[in-house]
Design a protein around this motif. Structure first.
Motif, PDB file in Angstrom:
ATOM      1  N   GLU A  49       0.954  -1.227  -0.021  1.00 41.94           N
ATOM      2  CA  GLU A  49       0.096   0.064  -0.046  1.00 41.94           C
ATOM      3  C   GLU A  49       0.954   1.255  -0.091  1.00 41.94           C
ATOM      4  O   GLU A  49       0.417   2.352  -0.553  1.00 41.94           O
ATOM      5  N   ARG A  50       2.070   1.038   0.705  1.00 44.79           N
ATOM      6  CA  ARG A  50       2.928   2.410   0.393  1.00 44.79           C
ATOM      7  C   ARG A  50       3.172   2.757  -0.918  1.00 44.79           C
ATOM      8  O   ARG A  50       3.949   3.861  -1.341  1.00 44.79           O
ATOM      9  N   ALA A  51       3.046   1.695  -1.973  1.00 46.64           N
ATOM     10  CA  ALA A  51       3.488   1.941  -3.135  1.00 46.64           C
ATOM     11  C   ALA A  51       2.316   2.279  -4.067  1.00 46.64           C
ATOM     12  O   ALA A  51       2.576   2.499  -5.383  1.00 46.64           O
ATOM     13  N   THR A  52       0.878   1.773  -3.694  1.00 48.38           N
ATOM     14  CA  THR A  52       0.007   1.577  -4.384  1.00 48.38           C
ATOM     15  C   THR A  52      -1.238   2.776  -4.182  1.00 48.38           C
ATOM     16  O   THR A  52      -1.970   3.147  -4.933  1.00 48.38           O
ATOM     17  N   ALA A  53      -1.255   3.348  -2.839  1.00 49.25           N
ATOM     18  CA  ALA A  53      -2.077   4.067  -2.341  1.00 49.25           C
ATOM     19  C   ALA A  53      -1.864   5.577  -3.117  1.00 49.25           C
ATOM     20  O   ALA A  53      -0.766   5.901  -3.202  1.00 49.25           O
ATOM     21  N   GLU A  54      -2.982   6.110  -3.333  1.00 50.51           N
ATOM     22  CA  GLU A  54      -2.506   7.516  -4.043  1.00 50.51           C
ATOM     23  C   GLU A  54      -1.542   8.493  -2.934  1.00 50.51           C
ATOM     24  O   GLU A  54      -0.897   9.176  -3.658  1.00 50.51           O
ATOM     25  N   ASP A  55      -1.703   8.287  -1.691  1.00 53.35           N
ATOM     26  CA  ASP A  55      -0.889   9.128  -0.853  1.00 53.35           C
ATOM     27  C   ASP A  55       0.201   8.229  -0.271  1.00 53.35           C
ATOM     28  O   ASP A  55       0.581   8.745   0.693  1.00 53.35           O
ATOM     29  N   GLY A  56       0.516   7.207  -0.972  1.00 55.35           N
ATOM     30  CA  GLY A  56       1.381   6.225  -0.166  1.00 55.35           C
ATOM     31  C   GLY A  56       2.798   7.007  -0.263  1.00 55.35           C
ATOM     32  O   GLY A  56       3.218   7.802  -1.347  1.00 55.35           O
ATOM     33  N   GLU A  57       3.588   6.647   0.571  1.00 59.40           N
ATOM     34  CA  GLU A  57       4.827   7.353   0.805  1.00 59.40           C
ATOM     35  C   GLU A  57       5.916   6.835  -0.162  1.00 59.40           C
ATOM     36  O   GLU A  57       7.060   7.676  -0.600  1.00 59.40           O
TER      37      GLU A  57
END
Length: 235
Positions: A52-60
């Motif tokens: 999710e850190r690489a896929t979420a719109e606001d992922g770091e």
């Protein structure tokens, strides 16, 4: 996400270039088996791509992954042991463990922007062996087939296996990706006989990794062909 391999080489080269760092743990008294290291590196790439850190719109890590995929999807494998490995583990990333191998993958960085504790690690010297025959791949798993006519160091082969896993990932729709992730990314890396490789190379629509030629082998060399579950080219 559309694969950057569908872009022209000029478009990929014009974009800012990033690299995906991977570090394999190689202790003097307990080096990993070569095939397990390749498979673990491939799963590490998939684990990062699906995080999710690489896929979420606001992922770091989302923007770094997008920038990397807009250019050439370079991967570099370095080796570490002892205190080097402990320092590498302290940096933001994901460690994936195989039967004998440990590989840590990090979000992409600019070509000249490696973290200091990773930049000092060696690329050369990742020479690994299997301690016996490697069995045929299990039924029902994707297979990354390494070109039997190309000689690569273990580090180079790990990067190529990562490329192959990434191309296989891009070929899947959302349900297929979710199922693969839920299963823990089962896969196999194998080197087929030359006749099998020839059959694979003539099969339409299979993802093929063609090396950019930055290290070890000439540009355009096919290094990996990925087959989906149930598509093993046997006998």
């Amino acid at each position: 996400m559309t694969s950057p391999f569908q872009h022209s080489a000029a478009e990929r080269d014009a974009a800012p270039q990033f690299v995906l760092p991977l570090v394999v743990r190689i202790e003097r008294d307990a080096p990993p088996a070569r095939t397990d290291a390749l498979e673990t590196a491939a799963r590490a790439v998939l684990t990062l791509l699906s995080d999710e850190r690489a896929t979420a719109e606001d992922g770091e890590w989302t923007q770094a992954v997008r920038d990397w995929e807009d250019a050439r999807i370079r991967k570099v494998v370095r080796r570490a042991r002892g205190a080097e490995w402990r320092r590498a583990e302290a940096l933001p990333g994901i460690t994936v463990t195989g039967r004998t191998a440990e590989v840590r993958v990090y979000p992409p960085v600019p070509l000249d922007g490696w973290p200091k504790d990773l930049a000092r690690l060696q690329v050369s010297g990742t020479e690994l062996d299997d301690q016996g025959p490697v069995p045929p791949p299990g039924a029902g798993v994707p297979v990354l087939w390494m070109n039997p006519e190309v000689t690569m160091s273990a580090g180079k082969a790990m990067a190529q296996a990562g490329h192959g896993a990434q191309l296989a990932w891009w070929e899947l729709g959302a349900p297929g990706r979710a199922a693969w992730r839920a299963a823990g990314f089962p896969l196999a890396v194998r080197t087929p006989a030359s006749r099998v490789w020839t059959r694979l190379a003539s099969t339409p629509a299979l993802p093929v990794v063609r090396d950019a030629g930055f290290t070890e082998i000439p540009p355009g060399t096919p290094t990996v062909i990925a087959t989906p579950p149930g598509a093993h080219p046997f006998p």
